[in-house]
Design an enzyme around this catalytic site. Sequence first.
Site, mmCIF file in Angstrom:
data_model
loop_
_atom_site.group_PDB
_atom_site.id
_atom_site.type_symbol
_atom_site.label_atom_id
_atom_site.label_comp_id
_atom_site.label_asym_id
_atom_site.label_seq_id
_atom_site.Cartn_x
_atom_site.Cartn_y
_atom_site.Cartn_z
ATOM 1 N N CYS A 134 0.808 -1.230 0.000
ATOM 2 C CA CYS A 134 0.000 0.000 0.000
ATOM 3 C C CYS A 134 0.838 1.277 0.000
ATOM 4 O O CYS A 134 0.569 2.223 -0.749
ATOM 5 C CB CYS A 134 -0.949 0.000 1.189
ATOM 6 S SG CYS A 134 -0.245 -0.683 2.695
ATOM 7 N N HIS A 246 -2.924 6.383 4.422
ATOM 8 C CA HIS A 246 -1.488 6.468 4.705
ATOM 9 C C HIS A 246 -0.968 7.828 4.224
ATOM 10 O O HIS A 246 -1.336 8.293 3.144
ATOM 11 C CB HIS A 246 -0.723 5.405 3.927
ATOM 12 C CG HIS A 246 -0.905 4.001 4.429
ATOM 13 N ND1 HIS A 246 -1.644 3.657 5.538
ATOM 14 C CD2 HIS A 246 -0.404 2.826 3.945
ATOM 15 C CE1 HIS A 246 -1.602 2.338 5.714
ATOM 16 N NE2 HIS A 246 -0.864 1.813 4.756
#
Length: 348
Positions: A134, A246
Amino acid sequence: MERTIGFKVAVVGATGNVGREMLDILAERRFPADEVVALASPRSTGTEVSFGDKVLKCKSLEHFDFSGTDICLMSAGGTISKEWSPRIAAQGCVVIDNSSAWRYDSNVPLIVPEVNADAIAGFTKRNIIANPNCSTVQLVVALKPLHDKAKIKRVVVATYQSVSGAGKDAMDELFSQTRAVFVSDPVTTKIFSKRIAFNVIPEIDVFMEDGFTKEEWKMMAETKKILDPKIKLTATCVRVPVFIGHAEAVNIEFEHPISAKEAQDILREAPGCLVIDKREPGGSITPHEAAGEDATYISRIREDATVENGLSLWCVADNLRKGAALNAVQIAEVLINRKLIAPKQKAA
Ligand SMILES: NC(=O)c1ccc[n+]([C@@H]2O[C@H](COP(=O)([O-])OP(=O)(O)OC[C@H]3O[C@@H](n4cnc5c(N)ncnc54)[C@H](OP(=O)(O)O)[C@@H]3O)[C@@H](O)[C@H]2O)c1
């Protein structure tokens, strides 16, 4: 006259964070599937998961026959993938895997469609395509257009990674610890090595011999494989008490000069990127705003005068979407749009 029908798609890990998001994204993007099957462990047999306005009942991976399935979106961890992906691929079903099991295999393409879609052609060697980690996906989406313009030499990254990157149990841990702190209950820790509520932990995945963690190594190795093996990258990956999204503070050293204004203009036009960059309070993107969105957001683009041809920026994306499920579905779309696969079943 023969009428071709749509694809049959299986989602393995359909009860998980990424699997549920995959089902949402397949429905949202009206993926050309005639049938979507939800698979998970035997524990989840019969568990209902949403797929658009429909409800699917999960079946067990162990008992599923993939011979009539065209695409398997695999999101059940590395151990399951190592065992099952080759078996599924051998049944003529293309596996798009979210774990790290196949990412570094030279016979498996590692794809971010905005960055290296052409590399997908290599999938026929194993019938497996890997989805990057990710934190790498959003980074390379932002780096690629800048690399094309001014050639990146070195990147220094500090990540601020949400707990959803560690699965649904990790989200539960942040929730229950936060609650426990508020009501003065004892805080228990199971998934993370230390308390994550009201804390940050400078360690994601296992430690390597050189003192870096595997998460940090992945970012370096995957950026080289996807973007350019000549790019030097060093990272510090940190878990923060955020549920989804994130963030990354990125410092980049280029071979050729590039101004902050040029970088802004390039990123504004780049596929998958959205620039939110007002130099005033609240003028940057945060994970809270990026959650549920598809773009890789870029803020705080500025020149770094401490190195030759340096830039710093802030990059945020929804790790469950662009960092995992959306990227996997986009890979499947590339396969279809480029006519690299055709549905197995044809209706008379
Ligand atoms: N979360 C992210 O940001 C992210 C990003 C990139 C990649 N990934 C990768 O994606 C994968 C899944 O992550 P996640 O966050 O969705 O994890 P998760 O929320 O913990 O979900 C794990 C899924 O795997 C299934 N599973 C476990 N054992 C199984 C078995 N024996 N057979 C079939 N299915 C089984 C689980 O089913 P049950 O409910 O039945 O146990 C569940 O559906 C991991 O490889 C992870 O590294 C995650």
